[in-house]
Design an enzyme around this catalytic site. Structure first.
Site, PDB file in Angstrom:
ATOM      1  N   ARG A 103      11.658  -5.489   4.377  1.00  0.00           N
ATOM      2  CA  ARG A 103      11.743  -4.148   4.201  1.00  0.00           C
ATOM      3  C   ARG A 103      13.178  -3.297   5.138  1.00  0.00           C
ATOM      4  O   ARG A 103      13.045  -3.042   6.997  1.00  0.00           O
ATOM      5  CB  ARG A 103      10.275  -3.756   4.772  1.00  0.00           C
ATOM      6  CG  ARG A 103       9.898  -2.063   4.578  1.00  0.00           C
ATOM      7  CD  ARG A 103       8.225  -1.842   4.987  1.00  0.00           C
ATOM      8  NE  ARG A 103       7.793  -1.766   5.715  1.00  0.00           N
ATOM      9  CZ  ARG A 103       6.780  -2.388   5.429  1.00  0.00           C
ATOM     10  NH1 ARG A 103       5.994  -1.419   4.409  1.00  0.00           N
ATOM     11  NH2 ARG A 103       5.634  -2.062   7.235  1.00  0.00           N
ATOM     12  N   ARG A 137      11.644  -1.056  10.986  1.00  0.00           N
ATOM     13  CA  ARG A 137      10.729  -0.938  12.049  1.00  0.00           C
ATOM     14  C   ARG A 137       9.908  -1.869  12.941  1.00  0.00           C
ATOM     15  O   ARG A 137      10.427  -2.805  12.974  1.00  0.00           O
ATOM     16  CB  ARG A 137       8.956  -0.806  10.831  1.00  0.00           C
ATOM     17  CG  ARG A 137       8.773   0.668  10.199  1.00  0.00           C
ATOM     18  CD  ARG A 137       7.818   0.317   9.407  1.00  0.00           C
ATOM     19  NE  ARG A 137       6.678  -0.276   9.265  1.00  0.00           N
ATOM     20  CZ  ARG A 137       5.596  -0.322   9.064  1.00  0.00           C
ATOM     21  NH1 ARG A 137       5.165   0.887   7.336  1.00  0.00           N
ATOM     22  NH2 ARG A 137       4.227  -0.340   9.577  1.00  0.00           N
ATOM     23  N   LYS A 151       0.817  -0.933   0.119  1.00  0.00           N
ATOM     24  CA  LYS A 151       0.487   0.443   0.053  1.00  0.00           C
ATOM     25  C   LYS A 151       0.731   1.282  -0.158  1.00  0.00           C
ATOM     26  O   LYS A 151       0.668   2.382  -0.391  1.00  0.00           O
ATOM     27  CB  LYS A 151      -0.976  -0.257   0.758  1.00  0.00           C
ATOM     28  CG  LYS A 151      -1.928  -1.108   1.152  1.00  0.00           C
ATOM     29  CD  LYS A 151      -2.630  -0.865   2.552  1.00  0.00           C
ATOM     30  CE  LYS A 151      -2.238  -0.977   3.828  1.00  0.00           C
ATOM     31  NZ  LYS A 151      -1.591  -2.103   3.776  1.00  0.00           N
ATOM     32  N   ARG A 192       0.248  -8.627  14.042  1.00  0.00           N
ATOM     33  CA  ARG A 192       0.063  -7.585  12.109  1.00  0.00           C
ATOM     34  C   ARG A 192      -1.527  -8.046  11.807  1.00  0.00           C
ATOM     35  O   ARG A 192      -2.412  -7.722  10.973  1.00  0.00           O
ATOM     36  CB  ARG A 192       0.246  -6.783  11.744  1.00  0.00           C
ATOM     37  CG  ARG A 192       1.437  -6.002  12.789  1.00  0.00           C
ATOM     38  CD  ARG A 192       2.630  -5.178  11.728  1.00  0.00           C
ATOM     39  NE  ARG A 192       2.540  -4.274  11.278  1.00  0.00           N
ATOM     40  CZ  ARG A 192       3.607  -3.943  10.246  1.00  0.00           C
ATOM     41  NH1 ARG A 192       4.531  -4.838  10.484  1.00  0.00           N
ATOM     42  NH2 ARG A 192       3.286  -3.619   9.367  1.00  0.00           N
ATOM     43  N   ARG A 240      -9.263   0.702   8.839  1.00  0.00           N
ATOM     44  CA  ARG A 240      -8.737  -0.360   8.842  1.00  0.00           C
ATOM     45  C   ARG A 240     -10.195  -1.476   9.579  1.00  0.00           C
ATOM     46  O   ARG A 240      -9.618  -2.196  10.297  1.00  0.00           O
ATOM     47  CB  ARG A 240      -7.368  -0.556  10.265  1.00  0.00           C
ATOM     48  CG  ARG A 240      -5.910   0.463   9.892  1.00  0.00           C
ATOM     49  CD  ARG A 240      -5.389  -1.002   9.230  1.00  0.00           C
ATOM     50  NE  ARG A 240      -4.385  -1.360   9.422  1.00  0.00           N
ATOM     51  CZ  ARG A 240      -2.854  -0.801   9.248  1.00  0.00           C
ATOM     52  NH1 ARG A 240      -3.088   0.682   8.921  1.00  0.00           N
ATOM     53  NH2 ARG A 240      -2.289  -0.743   9.415  1.00  0.00           N
TER      54      ARG A 240
HETATM   55  P1  AMP Z   1       0.894   0.922   8.800  1.00  0.00           P
HETATM   56  O1  AMP Z   1       2.557   1.584   8.193  1.00  0.00           O
HETATM   57  O2  AMP Z   1      -0.078   0.921   7.306  1.00  0.00           O
HETATM   58  O3  AMP Z   1       1.207  -0.436   8.314  1.00  0.00           O
HETATM   59  O4  AMP Z   1       1.172   1.203  10.202  1.00  0.00           O
HETATM   60  C1  AMP Z   1       1.347   0.745  11.463  1.00  0.00           C
HETATM   61  C2  AMP Z   1       0.899   0.644  12.653  1.00  0.00           C
HETATM   62  O5  AMP Z   1       0.110   1.805  12.636  1.00  0.00           O
HETATM   63  C3  AMP Z   1      -0.498  -0.264  12.272  1.00  0.00           C
HETATM   64  O6  AMP Z   1      -0.117  -1.556  13.023  1.00  0.00           O
HETATM   65  C4  AMP Z   1      -1.264   0.384  13.880  1.00  0.00           C
HETATM   66  O7  AMP Z   1      -0.903  -0.055  15.208  1.00  0.00           O
HETATM   67  C5  AMP Z   1      -1.016   1.481  13.738  1.00  0.00           C
HETATM   68  N1  AMP Z   1      -2.165   2.056  12.704  1.00  0.00           N
HETATM   69  C6  AMP Z   1      -1.851   3.260  11.150  1.00  0.00           C
HETATM   70  N2  AMP Z   1      -3.220   3.105  11.071  1.00  0.00           N
HETATM   71  C7  AMP Z   1      -4.057   3.047  11.710  1.00  0.00           C
HETATM   72  C8  AMP Z   1      -5.229   3.174  11.871  1.00  0.00           C
HETATM   73  N3  AMP Z   1      -6.209   3.767  10.862  1.00  0.00           N
HETATM   74  N4  AMP Z   1      -6.051   2.680  12.869  1.00  0.00           N
HETATM   75  C9  AMP Z   1      -5.825   1.774  13.491  1.00  0.00           C
HETATM   76  N5  AMP Z   1      -3.924   1.873  14.406  1.00  0.00           N
HETATM   77  C10 AMP Z   1      -2.814   2.218  12.639  1.00  0.00           C
END
Ligand code: AMP
Length: 221
Positions: A127, A160, A13, A171, A88
């Site tokens: 990554r 990360r 994404k 996750r 999400r």
């Molecule tokens: P991402 O970079 O999109 O993989 O997001 C990393 C982490 O940020 C996720 O595993 C969640 O802990 C948090 N996160 C990102 N977007 C959301 C969201 N829309 N709702 C809740 N937690 C989020």
């Protein structure tokens, strides 16, 4: 145009949203990036979000939604945006529609990036992310020219915290428990388009650009 990219962690994404934003001149909004900026800046939000993120859990809806609302107030959003990482869950999808309704706007396209589990684990496990500009690399799929140095801005790369194997599994479980509701919500609204993201980034990008073109060409009601 307002586009949402859905899909499991590791589906690409972020990668697709960045190149799409360049190709379409739409703004890229990543809730994950915004949260990580808050964690790095030690803000109130970052302090509250950090533990959830490191455990692979979702940050509570009200925190993320408030952060998104603030971002959507910025002027660059007028021209449209690509949303990556939000919604999400079903509650966030409904909240997003409510926010857009209040702005007299609506989502145009929801792209679901589908990736198989072995591909996800391989992608996330390798990554590397730039500390400064957020560019993504991969130890084998897309290695930087100099070890652990960003090709774009020469800053350091890091893994990360939530890309460690145990957290990746958590996750994915969190994702799977929420995704069915999201898919049926957008399917019922005839917005959802599936794109397989097991293939290379350029092929995936071409498919999304084709969907955008079809939407642009379709008669407006
Ligand atoms: P991402 O970079 O999109 O993989 O997001 C990393 C982490 O940020 C996720 O595993 C969640 O802990 C948090 N996160 C990102 N977007 C959301 C969201 N829309 N709702 C809740 N937690 C989020």
């Amino acid at each position: 145009m307002r586009i949402v990219l859905l899909g499991p962690p590791g589906a690409g994404k972020g990668t697709q949203a960045k190149v799409l934003a360049q190709a379409t001149h739409l703004s890229h909004i990543s809730t994950g990036d915004l949260l990580r900026q808050n964690v790095a800046g030690n803000t109130q939000l970052g302090i509250r979000a950090k533990d959830f993120m490191n455990k692979g859990m979702l940050v509570p809806d009200e925190l993320v939604t408030q952060m998104l609302i603030e971002r959507l107030k910025q002027p660059d959003i007028q021209k449209g945006f690509i949303l990556d990482g939000y919604p999400r869950n079903l509650a966030q999808a409904k909240t997003l529609d409510g926010i857009l309704n209040s702005l007299d706007a609506a989502m145009d396209l929801v792209v679901y990036l589908d990736a198989s589990e072995p591909v996800i684990i391989q992608r996330l496990g390798g990554r590397l992310v730039c500390k400064s500009c957020g560019a993504n690399f991969h130890v084998t799929n897309m290695p930087p020219k100099r070890e652990m140095i960003c090709d774009n801005c020469s800053c350091g790369l890091y893994q990360r915290d939530d890309d460690k194997e145990e957290t990746i599994k958590k996750r994915l479980l969190v994702y799977q428990s929420e995704v069915a509701g999201l898919i049926s919500y957008y399917q019922q609204r005839h917005k959802l388009h599936h794109v397989s993201s097991d293939e290379g980034p350029q092929i995936v990008l071409d498919k999304i650009m084709q969907l955008i073109k079809e939407l642009d060409d379709s008669p407006k009601v």
